[in-house]
Design a protein around this motif. Structure first.
Motif, PDB file in Angstrom:
ATOM      1  N   TYR A 159      36.913  72.072  21.660  1.00 32.31           N
ATOM      2  CA  TYR A 159      35.645  71.367  21.453  1.00 32.31           C
ATOM      3  C   TYR A 159      35.906  70.004  20.812  1.00 32.31           C
ATOM      4  CZ  TYR A 159      30.781  70.662  19.927  1.00 32.31           C
ATOM      5  OH  TYR A 159      29.512  70.163  19.716  1.00 32.31           O
ATOM      6  N   CYS A 216      29.254  80.806  19.620  1.00 33.44           N
ATOM      7  CA  CYS A 216      30.321  79.813  19.651  1.00 33.44           C
ATOM      8  C   CYS A 216      29.821  78.545  20.349  1.00 33.44           C
ATOM      9  CB  CYS A 216      31.525  80.383  20.386  1.00 33.44           C
ATOM     10  SG  CYS A 216      32.915  79.233  20.571  1.00 33.44           S
ATOM     11  N   ASP A 217      30.035  77.396  19.723  1.00 32.30           N
ATOM     12  CA  ASP A 217      29.573  76.134  20.297  1.00 32.30           C
ATOM     13  C   ASP A 217      30.380  75.709  21.520  1.00 32.30           C
ATOM     14  OD1 ASP A 217      27.532  75.877  18.529  1.00 32.30           O
ATOM     15  OD2 ASP A 217      28.435  74.308  17.308  1.00 32.30           O
ATOM     16  N   GLU A 250      30.048  80.039  23.793  1.00 36.02           N
ATOM     17  CA  GLU A 250      28.757  80.712  23.652  1.00 36.02           C
ATOM     18  C   GLU A 250      28.859  82.219  23.437  1.00 36.02           C
ATOM     19  OE1 GLU A 250      26.119  79.582  26.792  1.00 36.02           O
ATOM     20  OE2 GLU A 250      26.043  77.491  26.146  1.00 36.02           O
ATOM     21  N   HIS A 253      29.628  73.013  13.185  1.00 38.98           N
ATOM     22  CA  HIS A 253      29.855  73.621  14.494  1.00 38.98           C
ATOM     23  C   HIS A 253      30.610  74.925  14.248  1.00 38.98           C
ATOM     24  CE1 HIS A 253      28.456  70.100  16.616  1.00 38.98           C
ATOM     25  NE2 HIS A 253      29.316  69.331  15.970  1.00 38.98           N
ATOM     26  N   HIS A 254      30.193  75.980  14.929  1.00 36.61           N
ATOM     27  CA  HIS A 254      30.763  77.307  14.708  1.00 36.61           C
ATOM     28  C   HIS A 254      31.473  77.796  15.974  1.00 36.61           C
ATOM     29  CE1 HIS A 254      28.411  77.569  10.989  1.00 36.61           C
ATOM     30  NE2 HIS A 254      27.417  77.026  11.686  1.00 36.61           N
ATOM     31  N   HIS A 261      31.401  70.992  29.112  1.00 39.29           N
ATOM     32  CA  HIS A 261      31.195  70.135  27.946  1.00 39.29           C
ATOM     33  C   HIS A 261      31.370  68.665  28.286  1.00 39.29           C
ATOM     34  CE1 HIS A 261      30.490  73.052  24.732  1.00 39.29           C
ATOM     35  NE2 HIS A 261      31.264  73.859  25.440  1.00 39.29           N
ATOM     36  N   LYS A 302      22.208  70.308  12.807  1.00 33.35           N
ATOM     37  CA  LYS A 302      23.316  71.210  12.507  1.00 33.35           C
ATOM     38  C   LYS A 302      24.214  70.592  11.447  1.00 33.35           C
ATOM     39  CE  LYS A 302      25.185  73.580  15.720  1.00 33.35           C
ATOM     40  NZ  LYS A 302      25.881  74.123  16.906  1.00 33.35           N
TER      41      LYS A 302
END
Length: 219
Positions: A110, A55-56, A59, A99-100, A214, A96
């Motif tokens: 996010y 997971c961005d 994690e 984003h996952h 973040h 990339k």
């Protein structure tokens, strides 16, 4: 939806963040973005790196780990995949093309931190929980545009990853059918995509520390 400085401070204070952290996060946020265009772009969903992806935002693994393989914990089969989410990018960034995320809340949070808007060089996708069979895991994941989905909030702790309490469905009827079939969810609410954006940052585990990380305040 991007928030201004005052809104950031108020929200984080309500979450229990310290005044210093609230101020620092508020300073990190960019100026208010203009309103989204009337016509939203639709970018095709990208391949999902199930075996190696994380997971961005938090994690955690995208795929439900084998018993004891992640922090010594055991999860029900297909538990992580049921809320997999993705921000597909029109133009790749830092190698990339998407984003996952393993939680809808992780994706929304996010996007909130980085000022990413659905339909502006991106398309946000969520897993249709109504069409998902946990026993089949990744093979059963069917993605639908987040803007077209409806969302079931359930009061019960831990029924989805990160204790985010939200899963996506193709229709309100499907969400209500799931709620009826799972009465142990406690109180439930049906929400739409815009409501999730309006409520961002969405409550989930370790939210304040993740926002701080973040925002560049924590390593």
């Amino acid at each position: 939806m991007h928030k201004n400085r005052r809104e950031v401070i108020r929200m984080l204070s309500a979450l229990g963040a310290s005044a210093a952290l609230s101020q620092a996060l508020a300073q990190h946020m960019q100026p208010m973005q203009p309103a989204a265009p009337a016509s939203l772009e639709t970018i095709a969903a990208k391949a999902i790196p199930w075996d190696s992806g994380k997971c961005d935002f938090c994690e955690m693994p995208l795929k439900t780990p084998a018993p004891g393989a992640w922090m010594g914990r055991t999860f029900a089969p297909g538990f992580f995949e049921q809320t997999y989410s993705q921000i597909a990018l029109k133009e790749a960034k830092q190698g990339k093309d998407a984003h996952h995320f393993e939680s809808i809340a992780c994706m929304v949070n996010y996007a909130w931190v980085y000022g990413i808007r659905d339909g502006v060089g991106t398309t946000f996708y969520v897993t249709d929980r109504g069409a998902y069979d946990p026993a089949k895991g990744p093979a059963a994941v069917s993605l639908i545009p987040a803007r077209q989905a409806v969302y079931l909030w359930g009061e019960k702790r831990g029924w989805v990853v990160m204790d985010a309490k939200i899963a996506a469905f193709r229709s309100q009827e499907a969400a209500l059918a799931f709620a009826r079939a799972n009465p142990d969810l406690g109180r439930t609410r049906i929400l739409d995509w815009q409501t999730l954006l309006d409520l961002a940052p969405l409550p989930e585990m370790n939210l304040v520390s993740l926002l701080a990380k973040h925002a560049g305040l924590l390593k």
